[in-house]
Motif scaffolding. Structure first.
Motif, PDB file in Angstrom:
ATOM      1  N   GLN A 154       0.832  -1.207   0.000  1.00  0.00           N
ATOM      2  CA  GLN A 154       0.000   0.000   0.000  1.00  0.00           C
ATOM      3  C   GLN A 154       0.871   1.262   0.000  1.00  0.00           C
ATOM      4  O   GLN A 154       1.961   1.263   0.563  1.00  0.00           O
ATOM      5  CB  GLN A 154      -0.871   0.033   1.264  1.00  0.00           C
ATOM      6  N   PRO A 155       0.349   2.334  -0.639  1.00  0.00           N
ATOM      7  CA  PRO A 155       1.081   3.603  -0.552  1.00  0.00           C
ATOM      8  C   PRO A 155       1.062   4.144   0.888  1.00  0.00           C
ATOM      9  O   PRO A 155       0.117   3.881   1.639  1.00  0.00           O
ATOM     10  CB  PRO A 155       0.326   4.542  -1.488  1.00  0.00           C
ATOM     11  N   LEU A 156       2.110   4.884   1.230  1.00  0.00           N
ATOM     12  CA  LEU A 156       2.263   5.354   2.612  1.00  0.00           C
ATOM     13  C   LEU A 156       1.068   6.175   3.098  1.00  0.00           C
ATOM     14  O   LEU A 156       0.695   6.115   4.273  1.00  0.00           O
ATOM     15  CB  LEU A 156       3.539   6.188   2.756  1.00  0.00           C
ATOM     16  N   ASP A 157       0.456   6.951   2.184  1.00  0.00           N
ATOM     17  CA  ASP A 157      -0.639   7.819   2.653  1.00  0.00           C
ATOM     18  C   ASP A 157      -1.914   7.051   3.002  1.00  0.00           C
ATOM     19  O   ASP A 157      -2.874   7.646   3.502  1.00  0.00           O
ATOM     20  CB  ASP A 157      -0.924   8.976   1.671  1.00  0.00           C
ATOM     21  N   THR A 158      -1.927   5.744   2.761  1.00  0.00           N
ATOM     22  CA  THR A 158      -3.088   4.959   3.189  1.00  0.00           C
ATOM     23  C   THR A 158      -2.787   4.195   4.489  1.00  0.00           C
ATOM     24  O   THR A 158      -3.608   3.418   4.955  1.00  0.00           O
ATOM     25  CB  THR A 158      -3.502   3.934   2.115  1.00  0.00           C
ATOM     26  N   LEU A 159      -1.588   4.432   5.047  1.00  0.00           N
ATOM     27  CA  LEU A 159      -1.209   3.700   6.260  1.00  0.00           C
ATOM     28  C   LEU A 159      -1.386   4.572   7.503  1.00  0.00           C
ATOM     29  O   LEU A 159      -1.390   5.798   7.421  1.00  0.00           O
ATOM     30  CB  LEU A 159       0.255   3.256   6.169  1.00  0.00           C
ATOM     31  N   SER A 160      -1.506   3.909   8.646  1.00  0.00           N
ATOM     32  CA  SER A 160      -1.614   4.647   9.910  1.00  0.00           C
ATOM     33  C   SER A 160      -0.247   5.224  10.272  1.00  0.00           C
ATOM     34  O   SER A 160       0.783   4.804   9.732  1.00  0.00           O
ATOM     35  CB  SER A 160      -2.074   3.707  11.016  1.00  0.00           C
ATOM     36  N   GLY A 161      -0.255   6.165  11.201  1.00  0.00           N
ATOM     37  CA  GLY A 161       1.000   6.765  11.656  1.00  0.00           C
ATOM     38  C   GLY A 161       1.957   5.718  12.207  1.00  0.00           C
ATOM     39  O   GLY A 161       3.155   5.748  11.937  1.00  0.00           O
ATOM     40  N   GLY A 162       1.397   4.763  12.947  1.00  0.00           N
ATOM     41  CA  GLY A 162       2.223   3.706  13.529  1.00  0.00           C
ATOM     42  C   GLY A 162       2.826   2.810  12.459  1.00  0.00           C
ATOM     43  O   GLY A 162       3.995   2.427  12.538  1.00  0.00           O
ATOM     44  N   GLN A 163       2.023   2.484  11.448  1.00  0.00           N
ATOM     45  CA  GLN A 163       2.527   1.642  10.353  1.00  0.00           C
ATOM     46  C   GLN A 163       3.644   2.362   9.590  1.00  0.00           C
ATOM     47  O   GLN A 163       4.660   1.776   9.251  1.00  0.00           O
ATOM     48  CB  GLN A 163       1.386   1.289   9.388  1.00  0.00           C
ATOM     49  N   ARG A 164       3.447   3.638   9.387  1.00  0.00           N
ATOM     50  CA  ARG A 164       4.456   4.421   8.669  1.00  0.00           C
ATOM     51  C   ARG A 164       5.770   4.470   9.442  1.00  0.00           C
ATOM     52  O   ARG A 164       6.841   4.381   8.877  1.00  0.00           O
ATOM     53  CB  ARG A 164       3.950   5.857   8.481  1.00  0.00           C
ATOM     54  N   ARG A 165       5.635   4.607  10.742  1.00  0.00           N
ATOM     55  CA  ARG A 165       6.850   4.686  11.558  1.00  0.00           C
ATOM     56  C   ARG A 165       7.570   3.338  11.551  1.00  0.00           C
ATOM     57  O   ARG A 165       8.791   3.272  11.549  1.00  0.00           O
ATOM     58  CB  ARG A 165       6.506   5.120  12.979  1.00  0.00           C
ATOM     59  N   ARG A 166       6.800   2.239  11.509  1.00  0.00           N
ATOM     60  CA  ARG A 166       7.431   0.913  11.453  1.00  0.00           C
ATOM     61  C   ARG A 166       8.120   0.710  10.108  1.00  0.00           C
ATOM     62  O   ARG A 166       9.181   0.096  10.031  1.00  0.00           O
ATOM     63  CB  ARG A 166       6.385  -0.175  11.713  1.00  0.00           C
ATOM     64  N   ILE A 167       7.507   1.223   9.037  1.00  0.00           N
ATOM     65  CA  ILE A 167       8.149   1.178   7.717  1.00  0.00           C
ATOM     66  C   ILE A 167       9.490   1.914   7.787  1.00  0.00           C
ATOM     67  O   ILE A 167      10.513   1.442   7.279  1.00  0.00           O
ATOM     68  CB  ILE A 167       7.260   1.865   6.643  1.00  0.00           C
ATOM     69  N   GLU A 168       9.467   3.060   8.432  1.00  0.00           N
ATOM     70  CA  GLU A 168      10.671   3.887   8.551  1.00  0.00           C
ATOM     71  C   GLU A 168      11.761   3.144   9.334  1.00  0.00           C
ATOM     72  O   GLU A 168      12.925   3.139   8.946  1.00  0.00           O
ATOM     73  CB  GLU A 168      10.282   5.190   9.255  1.00  0.00           C
ATOM     74  N   LEU A 169      11.351   2.492  10.415  1.00  0.00           N
ATOM     75  CA  LEU A 169      12.307   1.720  11.207  1.00  0.00           C
ATOM     76  C   LEU A 169      12.865   0.561  10.379  1.00  0.00           C
ATOM     77  O   LEU A 169      14.080   0.305  10.382  1.00  0.00           O
ATOM     78  CB  LEU A 169      11.638   1.199  12.487  1.00  0.00           C
ATOM     79  N   ALA A 170      11.984  -0.116   9.642  1.00  0.00           N
ATOM     80  CA  ALA A 170      12.418  -1.228   8.782  1.00  0.00           C
ATOM     81  C   ALA A 170      13.416  -0.720   7.746  1.00  0.00           C
ATOM     82  O   ALA A 170      14.442  -1.355   7.481  1.00  0.00           O
ATOM     83  CB  ALA A 170      11.219  -1.867   8.084  1.00  0.00           C
ATOM     84  N   ARG A 171      13.141   0.441   7.162  1.00  0.00           N
ATOM     85  CA  ARG A 171      14.026   1.011   6.145  1.00  0.00           C
ATOM     86  C   ARG A 171      15.423   1.261   6.727  1.00  0.00           C
ATOM     87  O   ARG A 171      16.436   0.946   6.114  1.00  0.00           O
ATOM     88  CB  ARG A 171      13.447   2.332   5.623  1.00  0.00           C
ATOM     89  N   ILE A 172      15.447   1.807   7.946  1.00  0.00           N
ATOM     90  CA  ILE A 172      16.732   2.151   8.574  1.00  0.00           C
ATOM     91  C   ILE A 172      17.517   0.885   8.931  1.00  0.00           C
ATOM     92  O   ILE A 172      18.718   0.802   8.709  1.00  0.00           O
ATOM     93  CB  ILE A 172      16.482   3.033   9.809  1.00  0.00           C
ATOM     94  N   LEU A 173      16.813  -0.119   9.448  1.00  0.00           N
ATOM     95  CA  LEU A 173      17.508  -1.362   9.797  1.00  0.00           C
ATOM     96  C   LEU A 173      18.006  -2.067   8.539  1.00  0.00           C
ATOM     97  O   LEU A 173      19.087  -2.647   8.519  1.00  0.00           O
ATOM     98  CB  LEU A 173      16.588  -2.285  10.602  1.00  0.00           C
ATOM     99  N   PHE A 174      17.201  -1.995   7.474  1.00  0.00           N
ATOM    100  CA  PHE A 174      17.554  -2.639   6.212  1.00  0.00           C
ATOM    101  C   PHE A 174      18.742  -1.933   5.542  1.00  0.00           C
ATOM    102  O   PHE A 174      19.497  -2.551   4.801  1.00  0.00           O
ATOM    103  CB  PHE A 174      16.330  -2.644   5.284  1.00  0.00           C
ATOM    104  N   SER A 175      18.888  -0.637   5.807  1.00  0.00           N
ATOM    105  CA  SER A 175      19.904   0.163   5.104  1.00  0.00           C
ATOM    106  C   SER A 175      21.325  -0.324   5.371  1.00  0.00           C
ATOM    107  O   SER A 175      22.221  -0.088   4.576  1.00  0.00           O
ATOM    108  CB  SER A 175      19.801   1.627   5.514  1.00  0.00           C
ATOM    109  N   GLY A 176      21.526  -1.013   6.500  1.00  0.00           N
ATOM    110  CA  GLY A 176      22.879  -1.452   6.847  1.00  0.00           C
ATOM    111  C   GLY A 176      23.769  -0.276   7.192  1.00  0.00           C
ATOM    112  O   GLY A 176      24.976  -0.298   6.962  1.00  0.00           O
ATOM    113  N   ALA A 177      23.181   0.782   7.749  1.00  0.00           N
ATOM    114  CA  ALA A 177      23.947   1.980   8.119  1.00  0.00           C
ATOM    115  C   ALA A 177      25.047   1.630   9.110  1.00  0.00           C
ATOM    116  O   ALA A 177      24.929   0.673   9.868  1.00  0.00           O
ATOM    117  CB  ALA A 177      23.009   3.023   8.731  1.00  0.00           C
TER     118      ALA A 177
END
Ligand SMILES: Nc1ncnc2c1ncn2[C@@H]1O[C@H](COP(=O)(O)OP(=O)(O)OP(=O)(O)O)[C@@H](O)[C@H]1O
Ligand SMILES: [Mg+2]
Length: 325
Positions: A154-177
Motif C-alpha cells: 500500500q502507498p504510505l498515505d493509506t497507512l496509519s501513523g504507527g505503520q508508517r513509523r514501522r516502515i521507517e524503522l524497517a528502512r533504517i535497519l535494512f539500510s545497513g547503516a
C-alpha cells in the motif's frame, strides 16, 4: 563513527548542553537517557545532521540511519515496500520491473516484446546487485516489525501513523547503516516486535545510540550510558552496561551524601571551636584560621561532588548551582 567535540546545543536561547565530547564507534551501543525535555531529541537531530549545533563540531564517518521521534513527512505516494527498498537504492529498479511486468500483459505484440527485453535487462541488473536476497531480507525485517505483505503493497498515505513509523524503522535497519540513531523506536511496536528489536540490536555490529523508555530493551542492548543532566547542562558518560550504571549512580550518590555529612560535622566542630577562641584577644588570629579551614572543608565538597563521577566526563558547574545541592 560519530565524533563530537565541544558541542553546544540550545533550545532557542536556553542552553541544553555545553562542552560535550564523545564518540560513537562500531560496537558502541549507547543508551541516551535524561528527563523529558532535557534535549535528547535535539542531540540526535544534530548528530544526524538535520540541524546545526550552536557550537562545536560533529564529524560523521560512514552512513547514518536516523529514526526521528516524530515521523517525517516525505513523498507519501510511494509503496511501503519501495520505501524500505529505497534504503539500498533498489526501489527504482523494482518499480521499473513492475512497470515492465504490466507492459508484458499488453495485447500489442510489439509492446510485449519490448517489455520482455526490458524486464530481462532489469532483472539481470537486479540480480547482480543481490536484489533477491536483499528483498527477502527487507521482507523478513518488515515481517518482524508486524508489517504484513498487504501493508507493504500500500502507498504510505493509506497507512496509519504507527505503520508508517514501522516502515521507517524497517528502512533504517535494512539500510545497513554504520551508525544508527534511534529516538524512541519502540513507540508503535507491539510486544513481539519489541522483543525482536531487542535481539536485533544487541548484536548490531555498527554503532548505535538509542533513546528509549523501555528499560528491558536498554538493559539488554546498551554497553554505554550517556546521562544528559538538564540541571548542569552536561552529559555524564558511563562506559558500562545499564545495571552497572544504576549501581554506580547509586554508589556515587551515597558516597556524596556520606562525604557531605562528614565534612559538615567537622566544619561545625571547627566553627564552634573558633567561636570560643574568638572571645580571647590572643587567639583571634587562630580563630580566624580555623574558621577559614572550616569554610575550605565545605567548599571542598563541591570539588568532591564534581570529580567523583565516572570515566571521561565534562563538567561545567556554576558554583552557585552546586552550593544548593
Ligand atoms: N521547536 C522548538 N522550539 C523551541 N523549543 C523547543 C522546540 N523543540 C523542543 N524545544 C525545547 O527544547 C528542549 C529539548 O527538547 P527535546 O525534544 O530535545 O527533549 P527530549 O529530551 O527529547 O524530551 P522527551 O523525552 O520528551 O522526548 C525542550 O525543553 C523543549 O521545550
Ligand atoms: Mg525526545
Amino acid at each position: 563513527m560519530i565524533v563530537v567535540s565541544n558541542l553546544e546545543l540550545r533550545a532557542g536561547s536556553r542552553l541544553l548542553m555545553d562542552e560535550v565530547n564523545f564518540r560513537v564507534a562500531s560496537g558502541d551501543r549507547v543508551g541516551l537517557v535524561g528527563r523529558n525535555g532535557a534535549g535528547k531529541t535535539t542531540l540526535t537531530k544534530a548528530l544526524s545532521g538535520q540541524t546545526e549545533p550552536a557550537g562545536g563540531t560533529i564529524s560523521r564517518g560512514g552512513e547514518i540511519g536516523y529514526l526521528p521521534q516524530d515521523p517525517r513527512t516525505g513523498d507519501l505516494s510511494v509503496l511501503g515496500r519501495d520505501r524500505i527498498l529505497s534504503a539500498r537504492g533498489l526501489d527504482t529498479i523494482v518499480a521499473n520491473m513492475r512497470k515492465a511486468e504490466a507492459a508484458m500483459m499488453s495485447e500489442d505484440d510489439a509492446v510485449r516484446e519490448k517489455a520482455m527485453g526490458r524486464y530481462a535487462r532489469l532483472e539481470a541488473d537486479f540480480t547482480s546487485r543481490g536484489g533477491y536476497a536483499a528483498e527477502s531480507e527487507a521482507g523478513s525485517i518488515a515481517n518482524s516489525l508486524s508489517l504484513p505483505e498487504r501493508v507493504l503493497g500500500q502507498p504510505l498515505d493509506t497507512l496509519s501513523g504507527g505503520q508508517r513509523r514501522r516502515i521507517e524503522l524497517a528502512r533504517i535497519l535494512f539500510s545497513g547503516a554504520d551508525t544508527l540513531l534511534l529516538d524512541e523506536p519502540t513507540n508503535h511496536l507491539d510486544a513481539d516486535s519489541v522483543l525482536w528489536l531487542r535481539d536485533y540490536l544487541k548484536t548490531y555490529p555498527g554503532g548505535l545510540l538509542i533513546i528509549s523508555h523501555d528499560v528491558a530493551l536498554i538493559e539488554t542492548v546498551v554497553n554505554r550510558v550517556f546521562y544528559l543532566d538538564a540541571n548542569r547542562s552536561v552529559i555524564d558518560i558511563y562506559n558500562m552496561g545499564w545495571k552497572q550504571y544504576l549501581q554506580q549512580r547509586e554508589n556515587d550518590e551515597r558516597r556524596r551524601h556520606r562525604e557531605r555529612a562528614n565534612a559538615e560535622k567537622k566544619a561545625h566542630t571547627l566553627m564552634a571551636q573558633a567561636d570560643k577562641m574568638r572571645a580571647k584577644a590572643t587567639k583571634a588570629v587562630a580563630a580566624q584560621n580555623m574558621a577559614r579551614r572550616a569554610q575550605r572543608l565545605l567548599d571542598g565538597l563541591e570539588t568532591e561532588q564534581v570529580s567523583d563521577k565516572v570515566a571521561k566526563l565534562r563538567f561545567r558547574l556554576r558554583p552557585q548551582v552546586a552550593r544548593h545541592r
